[in-house]
Design an enzyme around this catalytic site. Structure first.
Site, PDB file in Angstrom:
ATOM      1  N   ASP A 102       0.853  -1.196   0.000  1.00  0.00           N
ATOM      2  CA  ASP A 102       0.000   0.000   0.000  1.00  0.00           C
ATOM      3  C   ASP A 102       0.885   1.241   0.000  1.00  0.00           C
ATOM      4  O   ASP A 102       2.013   1.200   0.497  1.00  0.00           O
ATOM      5  CB  ASP A 102      -0.850   0.062   1.283  1.00  0.00           C
ATOM      6  CG  ASP A 102      -1.733  -1.160   1.434  1.00  0.00           C
ATOM      7  OD1 ASP A 102      -2.112  -1.754   0.407  1.00  0.00           O
ATOM      8  OD2 ASP A 102      -2.028  -1.502   2.595  1.00  0.00           O
TER       9      ASP A 102
HETATM   10  N1  URA Z   1      -0.964  -5.970   3.958  1.00  0.00           N
HETATM   11  C1  URA Z   1      -1.469  -4.735   3.971  1.00  0.00           C
HETATM   12  O1  URA Z   1      -2.498  -4.492   4.591  1.00  0.00           O
HETATM   13  N2  URA Z   1      -0.832  -3.771   3.293  1.00  0.00           N
HETATM   14  C2  URA Z   1       0.312  -3.977   2.624  1.00  0.00           C
HETATM   15  O2  URA Z   1       0.863  -3.044   2.021  1.00  0.00           O
HETATM   16  C3  URA Z   1       0.831  -5.272   2.613  1.00  0.00           C
HETATM   17  C4  URA Z   1       0.166  -6.255   3.293  1.00  0.00           C
END
Ligand code: URA
Length: 240
Positions: A102
């Protein structure tokens, strides 16, 4: 080697995208259009995409980047944000991020010009483990919630697979997942009543983030690349 795999190895596209390119009739082998992505090629006949000859790079590169927050892990961003690809200087090489983090997640992300390796490392079949450290709200997290995270919780896209979960200190969890659904760690923690405040990935298969500074990049050694290939070669291999 299958034609689609050959194209992925050459860095033309991921294996799946290469299959589509072949099916579209854009690929010739020895001057003839081939629409079968499974067609066997051994490198002795010239392969071209859109009439341009494709060569398999002698050596692929893999980089580890400590992704800062606010940087997106797609190759391009429609909102003009910085991308992980822009943080790695590798002229003349087309790099693919291996999976996604993310925008607000920090930590280890790999980039490579080896579309086939990128595909394998993220394919659910190989279950390459990824480890995250999550700082959550409302700590300490009780044993019951930790157990639920370990055993699996039911999210709106289905139950999560068993995961390794431990509390490093009050409200700070280390989670090792063998699947990679969208915002999975955040959704899992929220599900047990502990929304994530900060999330960082600290390991991808056999590789650890270590002391790589935020925003810094390093090229993996041949031995490290081999360990990654091994982790993605057989189902149920990975860390350690
Ligand atoms: N899980 C998440 O919630 N976000 C990420 O970026 C990676 C794994």
């Amino acid at each position: 080697m299958r034609l689609a795999k050959f194209l992925a190895h050459a860095g033309v596209a991921s294996r799946r995208a290469a299959e589509a390119i072949v099916a579209e009739g854009r690929v010739t082998v020895a001057g003839e259009i081939v629409r079968d992505p499974a067609r066997d090629v051994d490198g002795s006949e010239p392969v071209a995409v859109d009439r341009r000859t494709v060569r398999v790079a002698a050596e692929h590169v893999v980089y580890a980047l400590h992704k800062p927050a606010g940087v997106v892990s797609t190759a391009k961003d429609t909102h003009g944000r910085r991308t992980v690809v822009e943080l790695v200087r590798s002229p003349g090489t087309r790099l693919y991020p291996v999976g996604r983090l993310d925008a607000d997640t920090t930590g280890l992300i790999l980039l490579t010009d080896d579309g086939d390796l990128a595909n394998r490392l993220t394919h659910p079949r190989y279950e390459v483990p990824k480890t995250y450290v999550a700082e959550v709200e409302g700590g300490p997290v009780r044993e019951r919630a930790l157990r639920a995270l370990r055993d699996g919780v039911v999210l709106d896209d289905g139950p999560t697979a068993p995961a390794g979960v431990r509390q490093l200190r009050s409200g700070v969890l280390e989670l090792t997942l063998r699947e990679g659904r969208k915002r999975q760690v955040r959704r899992m923690c929220e599900h047990v009543g502990h929304p994530v405040k900060r999330l960082s990935r600290v390991a991808f298969g056999p590789l650890r983030l270590g002391d790589l500074a935020e925003g810094a990049v390093r090229r993996l050694s041949p031995a490290e690349v081999q360990r990654l290939r091994d982790a993605a070669a057989r189902p149920d291999r990975g860390q350690g």
